[in-house]
Design a protein around this motif. Structure first.
Motif, PDB file in Angstrom:
ATOM      1  N   MET A  29       3.690 -26.319  -6.932  1.00  9.85           N
ATOM      2  CA  MET A  29       3.562 -24.966  -7.263  1.00  9.85           C
ATOM      3  C   MET A  29       2.043 -24.401  -7.071  1.00  9.85           C
ATOM      4  O   MET A  29       1.341 -25.072  -7.901  1.00  9.85           O
ATOM      5  N   THR A  30       1.831 -23.389  -6.311  1.00 12.10           N
ATOM      6  CA  THR A  30       0.467 -22.996  -6.482  1.00 12.10           C
ATOM      7  C   THR A  30       0.144 -22.223  -7.508  1.00 12.10           C
ATOM      8  O   THR A  30       1.013 -21.679  -8.458  1.00 12.10           O
ATOM      9  N   GLN A  31      -1.065 -21.844  -7.967  1.00  7.82           N
ATOM     10  CA  GLN A  31      -1.513 -20.992  -9.030  1.00  7.82           C
ATOM     11  C   GLN A  31      -0.990 -19.566  -8.668  1.00  7.82           C
ATOM     12  O   GLN A  31      -0.556 -18.928  -9.788  1.00  7.82           O
ATOM     13  N   ARG A  32      -1.129 -19.122  -7.558  1.00  6.30           N
ATOM     14  CA  ARG A  32      -0.557 -17.656  -7.190  1.00  6.30           C
ATOM     15  C   ARG A  32       0.833 -17.791  -7.642  1.00  6.30           C
ATOM     16  O   ARG A  32       1.475 -16.779  -8.125  1.00  6.30           O
ATOM     17  N   VAL A  33       1.811 -18.868  -7.143  1.00  4.98           N
ATOM     18  CA  VAL A  33       3.160 -18.622  -7.336  1.00  4.98           C
ATOM     19  C   VAL A  33       3.314 -18.785  -8.956  1.00  4.98           C
ATOM     20  O   VAL A  33       4.182 -18.167  -9.494  1.00  4.98           O
ATOM     21  N   GLU A  34       2.688 -19.557  -9.623  1.00 13.33           N
ATOM     22  CA  GLU A  34       2.721 -19.792 -11.195  1.00 13.33           C
ATOM     23  C   GLU A  34       2.545 -18.257 -11.672  1.00 13.33           C
ATOM     24  O   GLU A  34       3.211 -17.966 -12.637  1.00 13.33           O
ATOM     25  N   LEU A  35       1.443 -17.730 -11.350  1.00 17.74           N
ATOM     26  CA  LEU A  35       1.123 -16.389 -12.126  1.00 17.74           C
ATOM     27  C   LEU A  35       2.100 -15.407 -11.702  1.00 17.74           C
ATOM     28  O   LEU A  35       2.292 -14.921 -12.367  1.00 17.74           O
ATOM     29  N   THR A  56       5.300 -16.076 -11.147  1.00 19.11           N
ATOM     30  CA  THR A  56       6.199 -16.103 -12.150  1.00 19.11           C
ATOM     31  C   THR A  56       6.141 -15.627 -13.597  1.00 19.11           C
ATOM     32  O   THR A  56       7.169 -15.111 -14.100  1.00 19.11           O
ATOM     33  N   VAL A  57       4.999 -15.987 -13.901  1.00 20.82           N
ATOM     34  CA  VAL A  57       4.711 -15.324 -15.437  1.00 20.82           C
ATOM     35  C   VAL A  57       4.779 -14.040 -15.472  1.00 20.82           C
ATOM     36  O   VAL A  57       5.344 -13.485 -16.407  1.00 20.82           O
ATOM     37  N   MET A  58       4.164 -13.299 -14.277  1.00 20.87           N
ATOM     38  CA  MET A  58       4.478 -11.752 -14.453  1.00 20.87           C
ATOM     39  C   MET A  58       5.896 -11.437 -14.425  1.00 20.87           C
ATOM     40  O   MET A  58       6.083 -10.604 -14.831  1.00 20.87           O
ATOM     41  N   ASP A  59       6.469 -11.921 -13.649  1.00 18.95           N
ATOM     42  CA  ASP A  59       7.921 -11.661 -13.603  1.00 18.95           C
ATOM     43  C   ASP A  59       8.693 -11.818 -14.819  1.00 18.95           C
ATOM     44  O   ASP A  59       9.481 -10.933 -15.354  1.00 18.95           O
ATOM     45  N   ARG A  60       8.178 -13.017 -15.664  1.00 21.86           N
ATOM     46  CA  ARG A  60       9.062 -13.232 -16.854  1.00 21.86           C
ATOM     47  C   ARG A  60       8.558 -12.371 -17.727  1.00 21.86           C
ATOM     48  O   ARG A  60       9.624 -11.781 -18.618  1.00 21.86           O
ATOM     49  N   GLU A  69      18.380 -13.100  -0.061  1.00 23.64           N
ATOM     50  CA  GLU A  69      17.926 -13.190   1.186  1.00 23.64           C
ATOM     51  C   GLU A  69      16.827 -14.000   1.626  1.00 23.64           C
ATOM     52  O   GLU A  69      15.756 -13.816   1.951  1.00 23.64           O
ATOM     53  N   GLN A  70      16.807 -15.328   1.048  1.00 17.18           N
ATOM     54  CA  GLN A  70      15.775 -16.326   1.300  1.00 17.18           C
ATOM     55  C   GLN A  70      14.561 -16.183   0.563  1.00 17.18           C
ATOM     56  O   GLN A  70      13.492 -16.506   0.885  1.00 17.18           O
ATOM     57  N   ASP A  71      14.490 -15.097  -0.456  1.00 16.38           N
ATOM     58  CA  ASP A  71      13.036 -14.910  -0.937  1.00 16.38           C
ATOM     59  C   ASP A  71      13.374 -15.136  -2.503  1.00 16.38           C
ATOM     60  O   ASP A  71      14.107 -14.536  -3.348  1.00 16.38           O
ATOM     61  N   THR A  72      12.625 -16.193  -2.972  1.00 13.65           N
ATOM     62  CA  THR A  72      12.707 -16.636  -4.495  1.00 13.65           C
ATOM     63  C   THR A  72      12.172 -15.378  -5.412  1.00 13.65           C
ATOM     64  O   THR A  72      11.177 -14.875  -5.292  1.00 13.65           O
ATOM     65  N   GLY A  73      13.081 -15.370  -6.402  1.00 11.57           N
ATOM     66  CA  GLY A  73      12.536 -14.430  -7.259  1.00 11.57           C
ATOM     67  C   GLY A  73      12.920 -13.154  -7.279  1.00 11.57           C
ATOM     68  O   GLY A  73      12.598 -12.191  -8.067  1.00 11.57           O
ATOM     69  N   ASP A  74      13.977 -12.713  -6.432  1.00  8.73           N
ATOM     70  CA  ASP A  74      14.304 -11.436  -6.112  1.00  8.73           C
ATOM     71  C   ASP A  74      15.536 -11.094  -7.352  1.00  8.73           C
ATOM     72  O   ASP A  74      15.876  -9.885  -7.441  1.00  8.73           O
ATOM     73  N   THR A  75      16.260 -12.327  -7.859  1.00  6.25           N
ATOM     74  CA  THR A  75      17.003 -11.912  -8.934  1.00  6.25           C
ATOM     75  C   THR A  75      16.881 -12.733 -10.084  1.00  6.25           C
ATOM     76  O   THR A  75      16.206 -13.847  -9.976  1.00  6.25           O
ATOM     77  N   ALA A  76      17.478 -12.327 -11.079  1.00  3.51           N
ATOM     78  CA  ALA A  76      17.085 -13.238 -12.661  1.00  3.51           C
ATOM     79  C   ALA A  76      18.409 -12.918 -13.286  1.00  3.51           C
ATOM     80  O   ALA A  76      19.289 -11.979 -12.959  1.00  3.51           O
ATOM     81  N   ARG A  77      18.715 -13.935 -13.988  1.00  3.17           N
ATOM     82  CA  ARG A  77      19.811 -13.984 -14.990  1.00  3.17           C
ATOM     83  C   ARG A  77      19.147 -14.318 -16.563  1.00  3.17           C
ATOM     84  O   ARG A  77      18.300 -15.227 -16.503  1.00  3.17           O
ATOM     85  N   VAL A  78      19.638 -13.717 -17.386  1.00 11.33           N
ATOM     86  CA  VAL A  78      19.146 -13.805 -18.655  1.00 11.33           C
ATOM     87  C   VAL A  78      20.196 -13.885 -19.531  1.00 11.33           C
ATOM     88  O   VAL A  78      21.144 -13.156 -19.495  1.00 11.33           O
TER      89      VAL A  78
END
Length: 158
Positions: free
Chosen positions: A1-7, A9-13, A89-98
């Protein structure tokens, strides 16, 4: 995972966590306009396990507005938030379950001048389904799974 993807993901969280907090504050403050805005256009909520209704966010907000008049003091504590991101639609991070646990003390309306202790206390688990929209993360579905409730015996309550 790249730093950009990790950042990202943190922003999404953080954004998802903020949305869940906004949900609790809207219910506790009785801000039903804010409550409605937290949902997607087709968003739904299900409070049946707690004796409520299931329906679209607008109808549920109306029901909550009426029901919560009984409890002028309420304070949702939403904890143990487990966030899982999904693919749409093949895009990681468009949905979330909590999945998150809650404890909810409330006080009945009345002018008896009694203690400030809650008259009603319940707890359980929320299941939130979220969608990333052009306006940010929004709730697609909220399901309340009440596990317990406690009300003091009126005859022995102080």
């Amino acid at each position: 995972m790249t730093q950009r993807v990790e950042l990202a993901t943190v922003m999404d969280r953080l954004a998802v966590d903020g949305l869940i907090t906004d949900y609790a504050v809207a219910v506790d403050d009785g801000d039903w306009e804010a409550y409605r805005k937290l949902f997607t256009a087709d968003g739904r909520a299900d409070y049946r396990s707690a004796g409520g209704i299931e329906g679209d966010a607008g109808n549920v907000a109306g029901w909550l507005a009426e029901t919560m008049r009984l409890f002028p003091m309420r304070q949702h504590l939403i904890v143990n938030r487990r966030v899982r991101f999904g693919v749409l639609e093949q895009d990681t991070g468009d949905t979330a379950r909590v999945q998150a646990d809650y404890v909810n003390p409330m006080r009945f309306a009345g002018d008896d001048g009694g203690s400030a202790a809650p008259d009603f206390l319940c707890g359980g688990r929320y299941a939130f389904s979220l969608l990333r929209t052009y306006d940010g993360w929004r709730l697609r579905e909220v399901v309340v799974q009440e596990k317990w409730r406690r009300m003091p015996d009126r005859a022995t309550a102080p």
